[in-house]
Design an enzyme around this catalytic site. Structure first.
Site, PDB file in Angstrom:
ATOM      1  N   HIS A   1      -4.312  -2.265  -1.118  1.00 29.52           N
ATOM      2  CA  HIS A   1      -3.741  -3.572  -1.461  1.00 29.52           C
ATOM      3  C   HIS A   1      -2.809  -4.099  -0.369  1.00 29.52           C
ATOM      4  CE1 HIS A   1      -0.266  -1.254  -3.153  1.00 29.52           C
ATOM      5  NE2 HIS A   1       0.400  -2.316  -2.766  1.00 29.52           N
TER       6      HIS A   1
ATOM      7  N   ASP B   1      -6.806   3.185  -4.046  1.00 22.47           N
ATOM      8  CA  ASP B   1      -5.827   2.338  -3.374  1.00 22.47           C
ATOM      9  C   ASP B   1      -5.455   2.882  -1.995  1.00 22.47           C
ATOM     10  OD1 ASP B   1      -4.263   0.151  -3.009  1.00 22.47           O
ATOM     11  OD2 ASP B   1      -2.587   0.833  -4.225  1.00 22.47           O
TER      12      ASP B   1
ATOM     13  N   SER C   1       4.778  -0.058  -0.040  1.00 20.84           N
ATOM     14  CA  SER C   1       3.378   0.288  -0.313  1.00 20.84           C
ATOM     15  C   SER C   1       2.673   0.796   0.930  1.00 20.84           C
ATOM     16  CB  SER C   1       2.624  -0.942  -0.803  1.00 20.84           C
ATOM     17  OG  SER C   1       2.894  -1.188  -2.124  1.00 20.84           O
TER      18      SER C   1
END
Lengths: 366, 623
Positions: free
Chosen positions: B89, B120, B202
């Site tokens: 992402h 992910d 992230s």
């Protein structure tokens, strides 16, 4: 023997040694990293020692605390109402202390850290503390001593163990977080627009502990001793900031003991209990007329001062704003009346007011 | 903030934090500060160890920025030639190209390599050096709740000066399972930490107290307190990432594994099969309804969650050891794992999981002629750190489908540097086909380097003779459209690949022929002329590690897989799949003293023939 136990045990031994050494050196802190290091050093000759490198773990006893924390599943499930919370064992026979909440509207399911599930009975509640005690049918469980006197103070490192966000599903143990006691103070908080029933002493934590599902979780000190119970999610009534706090165990101890023993529950002693109306101060006894209380939070502005009464004698004037009563902040008129209800009408009342741009201390003699 | 003041801050906060476990005392309340405070030497040691760990870890942390102000995140370098891991992402708004900053203050171009949208994970490659600092892997299975850990990255995209942010905390839980967010993402066997993780962290690294890489930061629990840390962050375990590294290097869009069976936790304990697909390999290996699964890929499982926690960390197509107990009998078998999604399904879900295109700055949008004035991300431009939410209440509105590819709509599409464009080839089903082509080249070079019959030739015929342990003679002849084998008194022939398909499908001993002919054809023609072929990644062989390189090609309606040892580069096994719902033919190759000593044909767990190779001839074609 459980290696965690072993480390815990050893850390107690060398902890004592360290304690002495620390005082002699006049040193500031004894660290966890140090303890594990010395533990491993000490037990390196011992074949049963953990192979994990030293200094790895912040809390060698974390697992012991996790074993004493349970997950509680009950009512809820609608938006914003999580059907789970946390609790901790306070007796080997399966007494579980937890926060009294809507989750307990049904007989809740209690899940131990090893995944064992039990149906539980609510054996007592203490509404003023928002405390409930459950009982599961089990024995020989690890549990927390609810100690008599614990001197938990700001700066003390703590671990908080809870099922926040319901992360620990199935047979997983609850989540461990670390931080410190940032302060010890009285709770001044609200839930929605309602003030909390408990207004007594709380431990303010510097870790983000009070999340959904965390209520009822255990806060333990560096030796794994219980120091508090995580409360429900609350906002500070003044600032609206979410609080991170725990109810100190000495506030809960008597109620937990009474509920377990089957005695009638008693409210925790308030430091400044409400007095009977005819024994406490009120606006009339002081001779104060405030501006009309029309807002949800109307400031305590003086509107009139009838002559000959304590207020007039102390030269209080219209448009004075009452800021403090006995050192406590007066947010609005409701709070002022509440504070006055706690002061014996035979006593003098110290207040602080703002007049124009001046801050003045005033003493109202009855 | 300068490095020094940054460090001193860390040290300061460290002093207070270090005092958590064990028996600690805070006696500073009564200390009279006459002299400068003397630290206990042991405390100093612990503190130095922490500073050293941070110093060790920080060079490998990557700050990812999407050019054009489309957001960004964090990443971590895992090899000196610039391969780095981040989140799917994080890369998805960028497409194929991003800019990455390291703590040395330099910015590098980076190209997308591979994607694992379910887990992910994304692999990118930083360009321009072959001596990048890189992280050493920890064993995340050994991590325990309470262990110190640190997160280094780019929260709120603060690292505009390229100095990453260090946050310190403990592991709050390990082996966590996070339910899928939306339809795709699944976090199995992940780590939970109370170290501050915020939007922009992230894809970045979480390290242990020794500065070894424990995992890749993924998502957070965000709720009503706003999109900031609430004390719960999750990281994909590095052990899961290790399983996927080979797949990601293939440049493909990869999928996760499923057993083809559902399990439920039995009230009396144990993970029990509650449903099973009869077409699954698990069923063929004897797994049945009500059997209790005991172990998968060497990891004990006792609940349904455990099973999903292990399976969720495995790539599709792997074959792993599974131990189960059925009616009192314990069996250990190797089971091939299916894909969770069909390929079309995965690509469709992936495109719907992509975020909307990054906001275009207010300036009027320029046409493609505006190439000479590329809009680059600058400190003044709005940057949107990206971070998916863990849904305690999955009330997010689903993202609408948006175009994906190397040229997403928006300023990020402009001005891709030539070095990056040269390393990017678009192809359906691939994140970046360029890297697959590279691996195919490597594969064929390695295969040709070990050809048993001499140099490759256009029109060669293979004649292989051997003898089984029982003394039966065996001869196999393969050439273009000539397939024959003789074993003992029996002579078998096939006139075309259709018949070979039948042979494999019926578990015939003739299955040895397509394996050898595919090998021969691959050697002669190479992957580009062979037909549809691709590099799959790395997987265990017979449930065993090290992970083998795997190349796949289509051969007359059959799928052929070559498995090579990663260190020796030697071909160890050729699998020929005729029908996905039946066992493939497996030709196992035994090497001795640099030569092929013997071979073995298996279907499932049955060995059909095993023989020593006595002669391997390459003849010019009979023409």
């Amino acid at each position: 023997m459980n290696p965690f136990r072993r480390i815990q045990l050893l850390s107690h031994q060398c902890g004592n040694a360290m304690q002495t050494a620390t005082f002699q050196l006049g040193c500031v802190l004894v660290t966890a990293g140090l303890l594990t290091q010395s533990v491993v050093a000490q037990s390196s000759t011992d074949q049963s020692s953990s192979k994990r490198p030293p200094g790895r773990s912040a809390a060698p006893g974390a697992h012991d605390i996790q074993q004493r924390v349970v997950k509680i599943y009950g009512a809820g499930g609608m938006q914003g109402l999580e059907p789970y919370q946390s609790g901790f064992l306070v007796s080997p026979e399966g007494h579980v202390a937890t926060a009294w909440s809507y989750v307990l509207d049904v007989e809740p399911i209690v899940v131990l850290d090893d995944g064992r599930r039990f149906e539980s009975k609510i054996i007592g509640i203490e509404p003023s503390l928002e405390l409930a005690v459950l009982k599961i049918d089990a024995s020989d469980l690890p549990y927390f001593e609810v100690a008599k006197q614990l001197d938990a103070q700001w700066g003390d490192p703590v671990l908080a163990v809870s099922n926040l966000f319901g992360i620990a599903t199935g047979n997983e143990p609850a989540s461990v977080m670390q931080g410190m006691i940032a302060g010890v103070t009285n709770l001044d908080a609200r839930r929605g627009t309602f003030r909390t029933p408990y207004r007594g002493k709380v431990l303010i934590l510097d870790l983000i502990a009070n999340n959904p599902g965390a209520a009822g979780g255990a806060v333990a000190d560096s030796q794994g001793r219980l120091v508090g119970m995580l409360g429900k999610e609350l906002r500070d009534s003044g600032t609206g900031v979410w609080l991170n706090y725990a109810l100190p165990i000495d506030a809960l101890r008597v109620a937990i003991g009474d509920i377990i023993a089957g005695r009638a529950t008693t409210a925790a002693k308030e430091e400044n209990p409400l007095l009977k109306r005819d024994q406490s101060h009120n606006l009339t006894t002081l001779g104060l007329v405030l501006v009309p209380d029309v807002l949800e939070s109307t400031p305590a502005y003086v509107d009139a001062v009838p002559p000959g009464r304590p207020a007039a004698r102390a030269d209080l004037r219209p448009d004075d704003l009452i800021l403090l009563v006995e050192g406590q902040r007066v947010a609005d008129q409701k709070m002022l009346t509440d504070l006055l209800r706690r002061i014996d009408r035979r006593d003098a009342v110290s207040i602080t007011i703002q007049r124009e741009s001046e801050i003045l201390p005033i003493r109202l003699e009855p | 903030m300068s490095l020094k003041s940054c460090l001193s801050r860390i040290v300061f906060s460290g002093l207070s934090l270090l005092s958590v476990g064990g028996l600690s005392l805070v006696c500073c309340r009564s200390v009279v500060a006459a002299d400068p405070i003397q630290l206990d030497p042991m405390l100093q040691l612990a503190e130095q160890a922490r500073v050293a760990a941070i110093d060790r870890a920080r060079p490998s942390a990557v700050s990812v920025f999407v050019p054009g102000g489309g957001g960004g995140g964090s990443g971590v370098l895992i090899s000196p030639d610039g391969y780095a891991l981040t989140n799917f992402h994080v890369t998805s708004p960028a497409g194929s190209f991003m800019r990455c900053g390291l703590s040395d203050g330099r910015v590098y171009d980076a190209v997308l390599v591979g994607l694992d949208p379910v887990g992910d994970l994304a692999m990118i490659r930083l360009l321009g050096r072959d001596d990048f600092p890189f992280a050493t892997f920890a064993d995340s299975l050994r991590a325990r709740p309470g262990d110190w850990c640190m997160v280094i990255g780019n929260p709120f995209l603060l690292a505009t000066n390229l100095q990453p942010t260090v946050t310190w905390g403990i592991l709050s839980g390990v082996g966590r399972y996070q339910y899928p967010s939306g339809t795709l993402l699944e976090y199995a066997d992940c780590l939970q930490t109370d170290a501050s993780i915020n939007p922009g962290n992230s894809g970045g690294p979480i390290y242990n107290a020794d500065g070894e890489l424990l995992g890749i930061v993924g998502r957070c629990s965000f709720e009503k307190r706003g999109r900031v840390n609430v004390g719960v962050g999750y990281a994909i375990s590095i052990n899961q990432a290790k399983n996927f590294l080979g797949y990601l290097r293939s440049g493909r869009i990869v999928d996760h594994a499923t057993l083809g069976a559902t399990v439920a936790t039995d009230p009396d304990g144990g993970a029990v099969v509650s449903n099973i697909l009869e077409s699954s390999d698990a069923y063929r290996r004897g797994l049945r309804y009500n059997a209790e699964i005991l172990e998968i890929d060497g990891r004990p499982v006792t609940t349904a969650n455990d099973v999903q926690n292990v399976l969720g960390t495995l790539p599709s197509g792997w074959r792993v050891d599974v131990m189960f107990r059925d009616r009192g009998k314990t069996t250990r078998v190797q089971i091939r794992l299916n894909s969770v999604h069909g390929q079309d399904e995965l690509l469709a879900k992936m495109s719907s999981a992509l975020p909307p295109p990054p906001p275009v700055p207010d300036e009027p949008e320029e046409d493609s002629e505006g190439d000479e004035s590329p809009k680059e991300g600058g400190p003044g431009e709005p940057l949107q750190p990206d971070q998916p939410e863990t849904p305690p209440h999955p009330d997010k509105s689903p993202h609408g489908p948006s175009p994906h590819g190397p040229s997403p709509h928006g300023p990020a599409a402009q001005a891709i540097p030539k070095v990056v464009a040269d390393m990017f080839v678009e192809r359906r089903g691939y994140a970046n086909y360029f890297f697959n082509l590279r691996q195919q080249d490597r594969f064929i070079d390695s295969l040709r380097g070990q050809f048993p019959g001499g140099a490759a030739d256009e029109t060669a015929q293979w004649v292989i003779t051997g003898k089984t342990a029982e003394g039966t003679e065996l001869e196999v002849r393969v050439a273009d459209d000539q397939y024959a084998m003789v074993i003992g008194e029996t002579s078998l022939q096939a006139s075309g690949r259709g018949e070979l398909f039948e042979a494999v499908d019926s578990d015939s001993i003739l299955g040895i022929v397509p394996a050898l002919d595919a090998w021969r054809t691959m050697l002669e023609r190479g992957p580009k002329q062979f037909g549809e072929s691709y590099y799959q990644g790395t997987m265990p062989l017979g449930g065993q590690r090290p992970l083998r390189d795997c190349m796949v090609a289509l051969y007359g309606g059959m799928e052929v897989r070559w498995l090579m040892h990663p260190d020796t580069g030697l071909l160890e096994c050729i699998e020929v799949v005729a029908d996905r719902d039946s066992d493939p033919a497996e030709l196992w190759i035994r090497h001795q003293d640099g030569k092929i000593a013997g071979m073995e044909l298996r279907y499932g767990i049955d060995t059909l023939v095993q023989f020593d190779v006595t002669n391997w001839e390459r003849k010019e074609s009979a023409e």
